[in-house]
Design a protein around this motif. Sequence first.
Motif, PDB file in Angstrom:
ATOM      1  N   LYS A   1      11.121  10.626   0.525  1.00 49.90           N
ATOM      2  CA  LYS A   1       9.098  11.423   1.302  1.00 49.90           C
ATOM      3  C   LYS A   1       9.535  12.929   0.132  1.00 49.90           C
ATOM      4  O   LYS A   1      10.058  13.516   0.190  1.00 49.90           O
ATOM      5  CB  LYS A   1       9.137  11.424   2.600  1.00 49.90           C
ATOM      6  N   THR A   2       7.965  12.512  -0.350  1.00 56.31           N
ATOM      7  CA  THR A   2       7.749  13.601  -1.612  1.00 56.31           C
ATOM      8  C   THR A   2       7.352  14.759  -0.593  1.00 56.31           C
ATOM      9  O   THR A   2       6.060  14.051  -0.196  1.00 56.31           O
ATOM     10  CB  THR A   2       7.027  13.304  -3.010  1.00 56.31           C
ATOM     11  N   ALA A   3       7.205  15.949  -1.133  1.00 58.50           N
ATOM     12  CA  ALA A   3       6.401  16.640  -0.816  1.00 58.50           C
ATOM     13  C   ALA A   3       5.478  16.808  -0.568  1.00 58.50           C
ATOM     14  O   ALA A   3       4.678  16.332  -2.300  1.00 58.50           O
ATOM     15  CB  ALA A   3       6.455  18.249  -1.128  1.00 58.50           C
ATOM     16  N   PRO A   4       4.202  17.519  -0.220  1.00 55.99           N
ATOM     17  CA  PRO A   4       2.623  16.905  -0.075  1.00 55.99           C
ATOM     18  C   PRO A   4       2.645  17.615  -2.010  1.00 55.99           C
ATOM     19  O   PRO A   4       1.827  17.388  -2.362  1.00 55.99           O
ATOM     20  CB  PRO A   4       2.058  18.267   0.603  1.00 55.99           C
ATOM     21  N   ILE A   5       2.975  18.549  -2.176  1.00 56.66           N
ATOM     22  CA  ILE A   5       2.367  19.442  -3.470  1.00 56.66           C
ATOM     23  C   ILE A   5       2.607  18.514  -4.500  1.00 56.66           C
ATOM     24  O   ILE A   5       1.900  18.465  -6.018  1.00 56.66           O
ATOM     25  CB  ILE A   5       3.042  20.881  -3.738  1.00 56.66           C
ATOM     26  N   TRP A   6       3.818  17.749  -4.511  1.00 61.38           N
ATOM     27  CA  TRP A   6       3.712  16.779  -5.628  1.00 61.38           C
ATOM     28  C   TRP A   6       3.565  15.228  -5.527  1.00 61.38           C
ATOM     29  O   TRP A   6       3.913  14.030  -5.911  1.00 61.38           O
ATOM     30  CB  TRP A   6       5.712  16.234  -6.002  1.00 61.38           C
ATOM     31  N   VAL A   7       2.501  14.833  -4.637  1.00 65.04           N
ATOM     32  CA  VAL A   7       2.085  13.515  -4.648  1.00 65.04           C
ATOM     33  C   VAL A   7       1.255  13.409  -5.276  1.00 65.04           C
ATOM     34  O   VAL A   7      -0.291  14.037  -4.964  1.00 65.04           O
ATOM     35  CB  VAL A   7       1.249  13.595  -3.356  1.00 65.04           C
ATOM     36  N   PRO A   8       1.564  11.874  -5.564  1.00 65.31           N
ATOM     37  CA  PRO A   8       0.093  11.667  -6.660  1.00 65.31           C
ATOM     38  C   PRO A   8      -0.958  10.904  -6.519  1.00 65.31           C
ATOM     39  O   PRO A   8      -0.775  11.095  -5.069  1.00 65.31           O
ATOM     40  CB  PRO A   8       1.127  10.137  -7.636  1.00 65.31           C
ATOM     41  N   SER A   9      -2.111  10.533  -7.560  1.00 64.21           N
ATOM     42  CA  SER A   9      -3.392  10.715  -7.064  1.00 64.21           C
ATOM     43  C   SER A   9      -3.122   8.856  -6.110  1.00 64.21           C
ATOM     44  O   SER A   9      -2.317   8.173  -5.951  1.00 64.21           O
ATOM     45  CB  SER A   9      -4.441  10.140  -8.056  1.00 64.21           C
TER      46      SER A   9
ATOM     47  N   LEU B   1      20.302  17.609  -5.185  1.00 62.94           N
ATOM     48  CA  LEU B   1      20.736  16.852  -6.543  1.00 62.94           C
ATOM     49  C   LEU B   1      20.703  16.213  -6.349  1.00 62.94           C
ATOM     50  O   LEU B   1      20.738  14.847  -6.597  1.00 62.94           O
ATOM     51  CB  LEU B   1      21.908  18.103  -7.198  1.00 62.94           C
ATOM     52  N   ASN B   2      21.477  15.885  -5.182  1.00 62.74           N
ATOM     53  CA  ASN B   2      21.472  14.060  -4.649  1.00 62.74           C
ATOM     54  C   ASN B   2      20.695  14.248  -3.623  1.00 62.74           C
ATOM     55  O   ASN B   2      20.707  12.445  -3.565  1.00 62.74           O
ATOM     56  CB  ASN B   2      22.621  14.750  -2.945  1.00 62.74           C
ATOM     57  N   TYR B   3      19.105  14.852  -3.348  1.00 65.09           N
ATOM     58  CA  TYR B   3      18.323  14.107  -2.827  1.00 65.09           C
ATOM     59  C   TYR B   3      17.329  13.524  -4.269  1.00 65.09           C
ATOM     60  O   TYR B   3      16.730  12.321  -3.442  1.00 65.09           O
ATOM     61  CB  TYR B   3      17.395  15.462  -2.427  1.00 65.09           C
ATOM     62  N   VAL B   4      17.239  13.984  -5.701  1.00 71.16           N
ATOM     63  CA  VAL B   4      16.438  13.255  -6.371  1.00 71.16           C
ATOM     64  C   VAL B   4      17.159  11.931  -7.066  1.00 71.16           C
ATOM     65  O   VAL B   4      17.404  11.432  -8.113  1.00 71.16           O
ATOM     66  CB  VAL B   4      15.926  14.097  -7.058  1.00 71.16           C
ATOM     67  N   SER B   5      18.919  12.251  -7.035  1.00 67.72           N
ATOM     68  CA  SER B   5      19.683  11.317  -7.666  1.00 67.72           C
ATOM     69  C   SER B   5      18.807   9.656  -7.681  1.00 67.72           C
ATOM     70  O   SER B   5      18.512   9.317  -6.932  1.00 67.72           O
ATOM     71  CB  SER B   5      21.219  10.658  -6.367  1.00 67.72           C
ATOM     72  N   PRO B   6      19.160   9.688  -8.951  1.00 68.79           N
ATOM     73  CA  PRO B   6      18.176   7.970  -9.241  1.00 68.79           C
ATOM     74  C   PRO B   6      19.013   6.904  -8.608  1.00 68.79           C
ATOM     75  O   PRO B   6      18.837   5.594  -7.782  1.00 68.79           O
ATOM     76  CB  PRO B   6      19.511   7.459 -10.768  1.00 68.79           C
ATOM     77  N   ASP B   7      20.097   7.337  -7.303  1.00 71.65           N
ATOM     78  CA  ASP B   7      20.326   6.133  -6.536  1.00 71.65           C
ATOM     79  C   ASP B   7      18.873   5.822  -5.293  1.00 71.65           C
ATOM     80  O   ASP B   7      19.188   6.315  -4.736  1.00 71.65           O
ATOM     81  CB  ASP B   7      22.008   6.763  -5.062  1.00 71.65           C
ATOM     82  N   ARG B   8      18.675   4.778  -5.715  1.00 66.04           N
ATOM     83  CA  ARG B   8      17.668   4.222  -4.833  1.00 66.04           C
ATOM     84  C   ARG B   8      17.823   3.628  -3.487  1.00 66.04           C
ATOM     85  O   ARG B   8      16.759   2.973  -2.643  1.00 66.04           O
ATOM     86  CB  ARG B   8      16.654   3.154  -5.929  1.00 66.04           C
ATOM     87  N   ARG B   9      18.873   3.496  -2.918  1.00 70.82           N
ATOM     88  CA  ARG B   9      19.045   2.959  -1.558  1.00 70.82           C
ATOM     89  C   ARG B   9      18.777   4.782  -0.859  1.00 70.82           C
ATOM     90  O   ARG B   9      18.259   3.885   0.339  1.00 70.82           O
ATOM     91  CB  ARG B   9      21.483   3.030  -1.222  1.00 70.82           C
TER      92      ARG B   9
ATOM     93  N   PRO C   1       1.332  -0.908   0.276  1.00 73.10           N
ATOM     94  CA  PRO C   1       0.229   0.025   0.087  1.00 73.10           C
ATOM     95  C   PRO C   1       1.208   1.569  -0.063  1.00 73.10           C
ATOM     96  O   PRO C   1       0.532   2.376  -0.523  1.00 73.10           O
ATOM     97  CB  PRO C   1      -0.613  -0.355   1.332  1.00 73.10           C
ATOM     98  N   HIS C   2       1.803   1.202   0.974  1.00 72.96           N
ATOM     99  CA  HIS C   2       2.624   2.540   0.376  1.00 72.96           C
ATOM    100  C   HIS C   2       3.537   3.002  -0.352  1.00 72.96           C
ATOM    101  O   HIS C   2       4.849   3.877  -0.289  1.00 72.96           O
ATOM    102  CB  HIS C   2       3.850   2.808   1.930  1.00 72.96           C
ATOM    103  N   THR C   3       3.636   1.499  -0.893  1.00 75.12           N
ATOM    104  CA  THR C   3       4.629   2.043  -2.178  1.00 75.12           C
ATOM    105  C   THR C   3       3.843   2.218  -4.103  1.00 75.12           C
ATOM    106  O   THR C   3       2.597   1.886  -3.696  1.00 75.12           O
ATOM    107  CB  THR C   3       4.912   0.012  -2.739  1.00 75.12           C
ATOM    108  N   TRP C   4       4.136   3.465  -4.416  1.00 73.84           N
ATOM    109  CA  TRP C   4       3.744   3.946  -5.698  1.00 73.84           C
ATOM    110  C   TRP C   4       3.595   2.111  -7.060  1.00 73.84           C
ATOM    111  O   TRP C   4       4.353   2.318  -6.866  1.00 73.84           O
ATOM    112  CB  TRP C   4       4.938   5.082  -5.569  1.00 73.84           C
ATOM    113  N   SER C   5       3.050   2.831  -7.492  1.00 72.16           N
ATOM    114  CA  SER C   5       2.591   2.063  -8.974  1.00 72.16           C
ATOM    115  C   SER C   5       3.895   2.687 -10.567  1.00 72.16           C
ATOM    116  O   SER C   5       3.806   4.028 -10.170  1.00 72.16           O
ATOM    117  CB  SER C   5       0.976   1.614  -9.362  1.00 72.16           C
ATOM    118  N   VAL C   6       4.094   1.847 -10.860  1.00 71.02           N
ATOM    119  CA  VAL C   6       3.947   2.859 -12.159  1.00 71.02           C
ATOM    120  C   VAL C   6       3.614   4.084 -12.860  1.00 71.02           C
ATOM    121  O   VAL C   6       4.024   4.486 -12.959  1.00 71.02           O
ATOM    122  CB  VAL C   6       4.184   1.704 -13.725  1.00 71.02           C
TER     123      VAL C   6
END
Length: 187
Positions: free
Chosen positions: A102-110, A90-98, A39-44
């Motif tokens: 948490k995203t800002a509320p204005i950018w949370v998807p449905s 830039l460090n925060y959005v790095s593709p390094d998935r380790r 439930p807490h993971t985003w879908s594609v």
Amino acid sequence: MNPTTYQSRWLAVIDQTSKNFQQAFDGLSHEQLNWKPEPHTWSVAQNLEHLLITNASFFPVIEGIRAGTHKVPWLFSRSFLVKFNEKMILNYVSPDRRKRSKTAPIWVPSQSEIEGDILGIFLQEQEKLKELIAASQDLIVIGTLITSPFSKFIVYHLETAFDIMVTHEQRHFFQAKEVADQLLQRA
């Protein structure tokens, strides 16, 4: 690096990211795009919607610069703060998935199922992002500072905003790919 070199790099990264999303997810059904392992993971689909929301939030900022209505607070435009913000984000959005974030509320998807051709919409919006980058070369040349759509107290150069966007897209490609891989492993 001059602005044309940056522009070419950003456009190439956007094209590659678009291609990656299309190749990885074009064959998925509506249900598969909306599937979540937990439930807490985003879908594609949620990852795609998040990128659409995030990228779109920069358009009014740049329009405000053109209209002369976008103001950068003097106190937060100090060189050392700008450099700190640029490096941190830039460090925060790095593709390094380790590094989970948490995203800002204005950018949370449905949180509900996402309807429609979200992948097709994302690919169309990528073309608009490329047009925005191409049209912003003059602003990059003069070292334009912008505030983050998230907070007027976070200031960075416009060229860094484009770095953030293209890097952020790569991060979410890998996040969406992890979800799709889990889906395919269940099948």
